[in-house]
Design a protein around this motif. Sequence first.
Motif, PDB file in Angstrom:
ATOM      1  N   THR A 139      92.375  43.395  -1.755  1.00 57.57           N
ATOM      2  CA  THR A 139      92.404  42.476  -2.673  1.00 57.57           C
ATOM      3  C   THR A 139      93.219  41.089  -2.548  1.00 57.57           C
ATOM      4  OG1 THR A 139      92.033  44.095  -4.358  1.00 57.57           O
ATOM      5  CG2 THR A 139      92.718  41.862  -5.222  1.00 57.57           C
TER       6      THR A 139
ATOM      7  N   ASP B  54      85.460  46.333  -6.920  1.00 57.25           N
ATOM      8  CA  ASP B  54      86.152  47.494  -7.277  1.00 57.25           C
ATOM      9  C   ASP B  54      85.980  47.527  -8.831  1.00 57.25           C
ATOM     10  OD1 ASP B  54      87.763  49.248  -7.957  1.00 57.25           O
ATOM     11  OD2 ASP B  54      89.534  48.465  -6.985  1.00 57.25           O
TER      12      ASP B  54
ATOM     13  N   ASP C 103      85.339  42.314  -3.065  1.00 52.94           N
ATOM     14  CA  ASP C 103      86.124  43.433  -3.180  1.00 52.94           C
ATOM     15  C   ASP C 103      85.479  44.463  -3.224  1.00 52.94           C
ATOM     16  OD1 ASP C 103      88.770  44.433  -2.976  1.00 52.94           O
ATOM     17  OD2 ASP C 103      89.083  43.907  -4.988  1.00 52.94           O
TER      18      ASP C 103
ATOM     19  N   GLN D 294      93.226  42.113 -11.746  1.00 54.88           N
ATOM     20  CA  GLN D 294      94.005  41.565 -10.590  1.00 54.88           C
ATOM     21  C   GLN D 294      93.276  40.712  -9.828  1.00 54.88           C
ATOM     22  OE1 GLN D 294      94.445  44.409  -7.565  1.00 54.88           O
ATOM     23  NE2 GLN D 294      96.315  43.593  -6.416  1.00 54.88           N
TER      24      GLN D 294
HETATM   25 MG   LIG Z   1      92.205  46.197  -4.474  1.00 53.23          MG
END
Ligand SMILES: [Mg+2]
Length: 277
Positions: free
Chosen positions: A85, A108, A160, A117
């Motif tokens: 990430t 994700d 991601d 995040q």
């Molecule tokens: Mg990650």
Amino acid sequence: MDDNFFEELEELLISADIGVNTTDELVTELRRQIKENRLSDPEDVRECLRNLISGILATNAEGLRLADKGPTIFLVVGVNGVGKTTTIAKLAYRYKSQGKKVLLAAGDTFRAAAIDQLQIWADRAGVDLIKHHAGADPAAVVFDAVRAARARNVDFLIIDTAGRLHNKTNLMEEIAKVKRVISREVENGPHEVLLILDATTGQNGVSQARSFMDSSGVTGIVLTKLDGTAKGGIVISLSRELKIPVKLLGVGEKMDDLEDFSSREFAAALFPEEGGE
Ligand SMILES: [Mg+2]
Ligand SMILES: Nc1nc2c(ncn2[C@@H]2O[C@H](COP(=O)(O)OP(=O)(O)OP(=O)(O)O)[C@@H](O)[C@H]2O)c(=O)[nH]1
């Protein structure tokens, strides 16, 4: 150059995560060249070693592959906590700073926190994010993201994915599915499948790379956490055994801590001009 010299050298190479087999080969070749060229100055020997190493790596030194037209798509994979990430944030920041239009995809979906995040990084870099709810099918997120990338005419779509242990077959199959979705939608896509490896995990990276190669056809390596004590010698094993090029290096936790890989500089950092050993 006595046996002691070569023993110390072997220890140094192994402690730099170069691996036993690769170290053996390097030392054998080095001995041969020392004899052939009658080298006696330790600095000449170091230079010889740097050349050997960058020679192994140079055949693989390439930049990132870009799309001829339409969005360039990078799929980012790797085991848990290696820096996937963060690397995506760094790439987004890099391209955004170059005036490119960047879109991220929160593939994700395993943890809600993972989506949050990535959203924080996207906000920081000033780029958009395609996301679904936690628990959604990553392939569905990616499908939407590819469509959005085209509709919005972006230059880069960076995807991601959840960290996964490379020996979990079902999770590896999930990545393969995500990749198939991209390939179906986009000619020559994904343009890179980037495997993120943590330099501090040493030689285990080779088996990680093998599994991810098999499931998702990794096209490039990003080696992270090189700002610590890890030397990252594993990239030599990767180049030699798996022929996967190293593309980028992560050298910190901030958005601009990303460097292009240079075999010459890398070899020089392993064996600095003076002192060291
Ligand atoms: Mg990650
Ligand atoms: N020192 C250092 N830390 C890094 C680097 N890259 C990532 N990190 C740190 O490593 C930790 C994990 O980074 P993430 O980007 O969340 O890793 P991830 O692979 O996405 O993790 P999962 O999604 O949980 O599998 C964070 O604390 C990052 O700040 C690097 O190049 N150097």
